[in-house]
Write a protein that holds these residues in place. Structure first.
Motif, PDB file in Angstrom:
ATOM      1  N   LYS A 134      -0.451   1.650   0.114  1.00 42.11           N
ATOM      2  CA  LYS A 134       0.304   0.444  -0.235  1.00 42.11           C
ATOM      3  C   LYS A 134      -0.570  -0.525  -1.033  1.00 42.11           C
ATOM      4  CE  LYS A 134       3.298  -3.083   1.827  1.00 42.11           C
ATOM      5  NZ  LYS A 134       3.839  -3.625   3.102  1.00 42.11           N
ATOM      6  N   GLN A 137      -0.759   0.117  -4.861  1.00 42.83           N
ATOM      7  CA  GLN A 137       0.460   0.065  -5.670  1.00 42.83           C
ATOM      8  C   GLN A 137       0.221  -0.526  -7.053  1.00 42.83           C
ATOM      9  OE1 GLN A 137       4.420  -0.831  -3.446  1.00 42.83           O
ATOM     10  NE2 GLN A 137       2.827  -1.892  -2.293  1.00 42.83           N
ATOM     11  N   TYR A 260       3.745   1.886   5.371  1.00 41.67           N
ATOM     12  CA  TYR A 260       4.260   2.060   4.009  1.00 41.67           C
ATOM     13  C   TYR A 260       5.447   3.017   4.087  1.00 41.67           C
ATOM     14  CZ  TYR A 260       3.750   2.384  -1.132  1.00 41.67           C
ATOM     15  OH  TYR A 260       3.920   2.297  -2.507  1.00 41.67           O
TER      16      TYR A 260
END
Length: 766
Positions: A134, A137, A260
């Motif tokens: 996450k 990203q 996530y």
């Protein structure tokens, strides 16, 4: 190794102004060293050649720097700057370029060294991975857009090294999962979330302390790929060396999803991604062995990878998918009730009512994998009875051959095509040289029908001799010569031109196992039938029988039976037909064809079922003399018989039997199975007889060994309970009391041992 330890110490001193000692560590692509200052401060010193570009190592620095701002920053090493303030040092040494990096030292125990791993640790591991992914990203680096053989998205390339796996069973399983990746994953891969990921959270890269992950090392496998691949790699290695690998993976999935959230499609594909990651590993290990590499790192996970791959094929993919869904909090895809009311109502409405369904509690089978069948409830069954799938359900070699020909051409035999002749050549090469002319059909029933038509034409006679209780198919002619059908429920009167000979059953018949002349004595009954015909001015067109009796009770023919029968039939001008539909293609183990057990050569051989591994294909093979006599001017044309796809399929099945030595497996596994059943016979008096050859096996159940009263009610219970234990078997015989065991030829000794153990438990309860 281009550097001595003294040179390593000097490099650290020169570029990092540190006085250290050095110790060499293992590594696949890089040279790794543990270096330590006099004060006890530890570092990892890494040297890489220019096999990778400067940009790639720059990407490693950048991704770690990015993660230093994440919630899991303390789980990653840091890069110490050199004397120029750079994290990455380039040197030129003996004409080559090398890249140096000095890393902080992470504490903890490697995952692989833990004797026990708690559920909490697995969840924490997943949560850590999810948090890391996450956090990435908004990270990107062009150097991570690269081709990498370990990238799960490139798994199809592992097929190029599949041939390096020498063990047939292992190669077959890896090939199966690579095929499933192609069919189940590849069409959806481009539509999945993609990301910049570590892609190597294996058991030698993950550090732990207690129930917490303390570190993740080695970014040399990082790549831009499908996001779910990062989780798949982690699950793969966490599942190794565990008693319940699916449970271990589910815990990691749960933790990852908490941090996530995964999409439902990612969860659906995870089972196959894990399997195919193992395939990349084992094919690469096999390739490395083929080139005699001496890098121990190349084989570090080979044994547990194979163990896990063998375990995975026994896990129903529906069960795996559902387990992962539940771990993420998604709804179950498995219906909790066992009812198929609507499906059964539709079947009753649209399908003929005299089509039966096996087992009291019906099965809905969704997929097949070699000797395994998977239902919609998540159960896995070992298939012990589907002899049609001769080389295994969805065997990758056969599927690929069929698919490739389908994408090229499928038409009839009015055009020239190599496949027709190539398969005929390969097929007849397994038969006596006299038998070399083929007629291809779509089913064993159709083939038997044609064999009778040929016989009647050549002899000018109508009468057929068959064995009592025999079954030869579903066509009109085949039903007429199948006592199993016309004498059974709903049957019709025996036709006057059909003559039943005594079933040569040495267990229940007049001549037993202890009679050395049983074969000749049973054959005398055929001679009597011929004599009765002669009194009416007739003679037989043909004698037809299976070379081991299937529906008749899984009965091997007594020694010298066919040689005597054939002598009588030929003397009367009849044609001798060997029905190899169920027993041919190596099933009997010691021979390729059942008639070879009797040391005879038939005039006509009929082939079906295993010839196409479930594809509608069959054949009639005759001598040139018979073929010429049948060439009357009336064309024999079969729209689908001999089409290119069927021929490619048949050739692939034949090659698979030969290349994977499945005849030998039938012999070895069959002998093990027969011995195991005979041992059970000593323990359980309900077993009256055990018989068979290779993987054509029968066990007759009786209530009393003296009276031989058939244990019909008991055998029905056994079959149902075996199904509950995960084994699909069935019954046969005139009295419906014979357990028939005719599995795909990939059935293993391990499977046989499991079957014997299950049957022992069930018979003990009876």
């Amino acid at each position: 190794m281009p550097f001595t330890l003294e040179q390593i110490i000097q490099l650290v001193q020169t570029h990092y102004q540190l006085t250290v000692t050095a110790k060499s560590l293992t590594g696949e692509y890089e040279y790794n060293y543990l270096v330590q200052t006099p004060q006890g401060e530890k570092f990892i010193f890494k040297i890489a050649s220019d096999e990778h570009s400067y940009d790639f190592f720059d990407a490693q620095v950048k991704i770690v720097q990015h993660l230093s701002q994440s919630p899991v920053a303390d789980k990653f090493y840091t890069f110490l700057p050199n004397t120029l303030g750079k994290e990455l040092t380039t040197i030129h040494w003996q004409g080559n370029t090398y890249y140096l990096r000095l890393l902080s030292f992470l504490t903890g125990d490697f995952w692989v060294h833990l004797n026990q791993r708690s559920d909490e640790l697995h969840i924490n591991f997943g949560e850590f991975l999810g948090t890391m992914d996450k956090s990435l990203q908004d990270f990107s680096h062009p150097a991570m857009h690269r081709y990498y053989l370990w990238d799960i998205s490139n798994a199809m390339d592992a097929n190029k090294k599949l041939h390096c796996i020498k063990n047939h069973e292992s190669r077959r399983i890896a090939g199966y999962f690579l095929l499933q990746f192609q069919l189940e994953v590849l069409p959806f891969l481009s539509g999945l979330r993609h990301a910049y990921v570590h892609h190597d959270a294996n058991d030698t890269n993950v550090l732990v302390s207690g129930n917490q992950v303390t570190g993740l090392i080695d970014f040399s496998d990082m790549v831009y790929t499908a996001l779910i691949n990062n989780l798949a790699v982690a699950c793969t290695y966490a599942m190794m060396n565990t008693e319940n690998p699916l449970h271990a993976a589910a815990l990691i999935v749960k933790g990852y999803h908490m941090a996530y959230p995964l999409t439902e499609k990612e969860v659906e594909l995870l089972y196959y991604l894990i399997a195919v990651r193992l395939c990349i590993s084992v094919t690469q290990s096999a390739y490395n062995a083929s080139i005699a590499t001496n890098n121990e790192h190349h084989f570090i996970s080979e044994k547990p990878a194979w163990e896990l791959l063998f375990a995975l094929i026994e896990i129903n993919p529906v069960k795996a998918h559902n387990t992962f869904r539940l771990a993420c909090g998604y709804a179950s895809i498995i219906q909790q009730n066992d009812s198929y009311n609507q499906l059964e109502l539709d079947r009753k409405h649209f399908i003929g009512p005299n089509l039966s369904i096996s087992y009291q509690q019906h099965l809905k089978i969704l997929k097949g994998a070699l000797q395994y069948l998977y239902d919609d409830k998540g159960h896995t069954f070992i298939d012990c009875v589907n002899n049609v799938s001769h080389v295994g359900h969805c065997h990758p070699t056969v599927v690929k051959a069929m698919y490739q020909q389908m994408t090229s051409l499928n038409t009839n035999t009015r055009y020239l095509h190599d496949n027709l002749v190539d398969f005929a050549k390969a097929l007849t090469a397994t038969l006596p040289p006299q038998l070399h002319v083929c007629y291809f059909t779509n089913s064993g029933s159709e083939a038997n029908d044609l064999a009778i038509r040929i016989s009647r034409h050549i002899t000018g006679q109508q009468d057929i001799i068959v064995l009592d209780h025999a079954y030869h198919g579903t066509s009109t002619a085949a039903i007429e010569m199948s006592p199993y059908k016309f004498d059974g429920k709903g049957g019709f009167a025996q036709k006057p031109y059909i003559h039943k000979a005594i079933n040569p059953d040495q267990y229940r018949g007049a001549y037993g196992y202890d009679d050395p002349d049983a074969g000749e004595k049973y054959a005398a009954d055929v001679e009597n039938s011929i004599a009765l015909m002669a009194r009416e001015g007739k003679s037989p067109a043909a004698f037809i029988c299976e070379t081991l009796l299937g529906v008749g009770g899984q009965i091997p023919l007594p020694p010298n039976y066919l040689s005597n029968v054939y002598k009588h039939v030929k003397a009367a001008g009849g044609i001798c037909i060997a029905d190899e539909v169920q027993v041919g293609f190596g099933r009997v183990g010691s021979k390729f064809w059942g008639f070879e057990l009797q040391d005879v050569i038939p005039d006509i051989v009929v082939l079906g079922k295993p010839i196409g591994n479930g594809h509608p294909l069959a054949a009639v093979v005759v001598t040139a003399k018979i073929a010429e006599a049948f060439n009357t001017g009336m064309e024999y044309f079969n729209t689908f018989g001999g089409n290119p796809v069927s021929m490619a399929t048949g050739k692939a099945v034949l090659e698979t039997i030969q290349q994977e030595e499945l005849q030998q497996n039938a012999l070895d596994t069959g002998n093990y199975l027969l011995e195991g059943l005979k041992n059970l016979m000593q323990k359980h008096t309900i077993i009256g007889d055990v018989r068979g050859n290779g993987l054509f096996v029968g066990a007759e159940l009786v209530r009393n060994r003296i009276t031989k009263e058939p244990a019909v009610a008991e055998i029905d219970k056994v079959v149902e309970q075996m199904k509950e234990q995960g084994f699909l078997i069935s019954t046969d015989g005139p009295l419906h009391n014979v357990l028939k065991i005719k599995p795909p030829l990939v059935f293993s000794i391990k499977n046989a041992a499991q079957l014997i153990a299950a049957l022992d438990r069930i018979l003990s309860q009876l």
